[in-house]
Design an enzyme around this catalytic site. Structure first.
Site, PDB file in Angstrom:
ATOM      1  CB  ILE A 195      27.088  27.744   0.056  1.00 53.26           C
ATOM      2  CG1 ILE A 195      26.235  26.515  -0.293  1.00 53.26           C
ATOM      3  CG2 ILE A 195      27.740  27.561   1.434  1.00 53.26           C
ATOM      4  CD1 ILE A 195      26.989  25.196  -0.270  1.00 53.26           C
ATOM      5  CE1 TYR A 210      33.857  26.373  -1.670  1.00 55.31           C
ATOM      6  CE2 TYR A 210      34.410  25.485   0.480  1.00 55.31           C
ATOM      7  CZ  TYR A 210      34.278  26.550  -0.367  1.00 55.31           C
ATOM      8  OH  TYR A 210      34.571  27.813   0.089  1.00 55.31           O
ATOM      9  CB  THR A 264      32.683  30.938   6.410  1.00 52.73           C
ATOM     10  OG1 THR A 264      32.835  31.208   5.015  1.00 52.73           O
ATOM     11  CG2 THR A 264      32.247  32.204   7.117  1.00 52.73           C
ATOM     12  CE  LYS A 319      30.741  27.724  -0.947  1.00 49.91           C
ATOM     13  NZ  LYS A 319      31.215  27.801   0.467  1.00 49.91           N
TER      14      LYS A 319
END
Length: 293
Positions: free
Chosen positions: A204, A133, A45, A161
Site C-alpha cells: 500500500i 493497519y 496519505t 498493512k
C-alpha cells in the site's frame, strides 16, 4: 484486489481547502491507466486527520463515483474511538467499496487486548473485508504479531498493512497465522520489495501516487519471483521511497504530484504546511533519479 500495488491516494484540494473533483478524477484515471490494483481513499496519505466525518465519507463516495467500477476502492475507516470507527465503517456498507483499511487507535495507546477487542468489534459490525493497519511511528501504538494472529481468525479480517519497516515481522506473523489466505501487505515503500520477497503480497504505497506504472511493475516482478530485475527497478525508485518523507507525509508527495502535472494544487489544510524550498530541491532530484522528470 488486496494484492499488488495499491495506492494510498492523496486527496487533491483547491485553494480553499475543498476537494478538487477535477484533479481527483485525473488521479483516478491515471491509476486506472497504469494498472494500479486498488485505491485506498482517505487513509493517512489522504489526510483523514484534517477531514471531518462527513467530508471523509464524501471523499470516499466521490472516489467511488469517479472510479465507476474501473478500479476497486478501499475506504480508510480508522479512529481512536471504537464506536467512531464502527460508525464510519458502517457508512460504507452497500456502497461499492471492496473493504476497509483501519489503523490502530492513535494517541490513547491501548494495550494488546484493547487492540484485539477494538478490531473484533469493528469486524463484527460489518460484512466488509477488513485490513488491519499497523504504523506505530504515526500512532504511538504497535500491534504485535500475536495480536494480529488472533485477529486473523476472524472471518472478515483478511489482511494486515505492516508499516513498521521491520522485516522480521513478516516471518513472525507467518509463523503465528495458520490461514494461508491471510494477506500481508507492506506499508513502507523503502522495504516493500524485501517484504514481498519474504512472502508479502503487495504494497500500500505512497510512491505509487506519482510512479504508478513503476510500482505496478515492481509488484509484478516480485510476484513472478524476478527479484534481480525488481532490485534494479527499486534502486531507481529508492530516492523517491525515501525523500517523499523528507517532510511529513503527504506534504512531499502532493507537491510532487503537482510538479508532474497530475493535479492542479498541492494545497493542504492546517496544521499541514507547504513543502519548504530546500525540501523541494530534494524531491525534485528524486523525481529526476526515478526518470519522472
Amino acid at each position: 484486489m488486496f494484492t499488488g500495488s495499491i495506492v494510498a491516494l492523496i486527496t487533491p484540494m483547491d485553494d480553499n481547502g475543498d476537494v478538487d473533483r477535477a484533479s481527483l478524477k485525473s488521479l483516478i484515471d491515471y491509476h486506472v491507466a497504469s494498472g494500479t490494483a486498488a485505491i485506498v481513499s482517505v487513509g493517512t496519505t489522504g489526510e483523514s486527520a484534517t477531514l471531518n466525518h462527513d467530508e471523509h465519507v464524501d471523499v470516499v463516495m466521490q472516489t467511488l463515483e469517479l472510479a465507476d467500477g474501473r478500479i476497486p476502492v478501499i475506504a480508510g475507516t480508522g479512529a481512536n474511538s471504537t464506536s467512531e470507527a464502527i460508525s464510519l465503517t458502517q457508512r460504507f456498507n452497500d456502497t461499492g467499496v471492496v473493504g476497509c483499511l483501519t489503523v490502530t487507535p492513535y494517541y490513547n495507546r491501548p494495550m494488546q487486548e484493547g487492540l484485539y477487542q477494538h478490531f473484533k468489534a469493528i469486524a463484527e459490525s460489518t460484512d466488509l473485508p477488513q485490513i488491519l493497519y499497523n504504523v506505530p511511528s504515526r500512532t504511538g501504538c504497535d500491534m504485535l504479531p500475536p495480536t494480529i494472529a488472533r485477529l486473523a481468525k476472524i472471518k472478515n479480517i483478511v489482511a494486515v498493512k505492516e508499516a513498521t519497516g521491520n522485516l522480521s515481522r513478516v516471518s513472525q506473523i507467518q509463523v503465528l497465522v495458520d490461514d494461508e489466505d491471510f494477506i500481508l501487505l507492506s506499508g513502507d515503500d523503502a522495504s516493500g520489495l524485501d517484504f514481498m520477497q519474504l512472502g508479502g503480497k503487495g504494497v500500500i504505497s505512497v510512491t505509487a501516487n506519482i510512479a504508478a506504472r513503476e510500482m505496478v511493475e515492481l509488484c509484478a516482478l516480485a510476484a513472478q519471483g524476478n527479484f534481480a530485475e525488481g532490485r534494479r527497478l527499486n534502486q531507481r525508485l529508492m530516492p523517491l521511497h525515501q525523500h517523499l518523507f523528507v517532510e511529513a507525509n503527504p506534504i512531499p508527495v502532493k507537491w510532487a504530484a503537482k510538479r508532474l502535472g497530475l493535479m492542479a494544487n498541492d494545497t493542504m489544510r492546517l496544521p499541514m504546511t507547504p513543502l519548504t524550498d530546500p525540501a523541494k530541491r530534494i524531491v525534485e532530484d528524486a523525481l529526476k533519479s526515478a526518470g519522472l522528470l
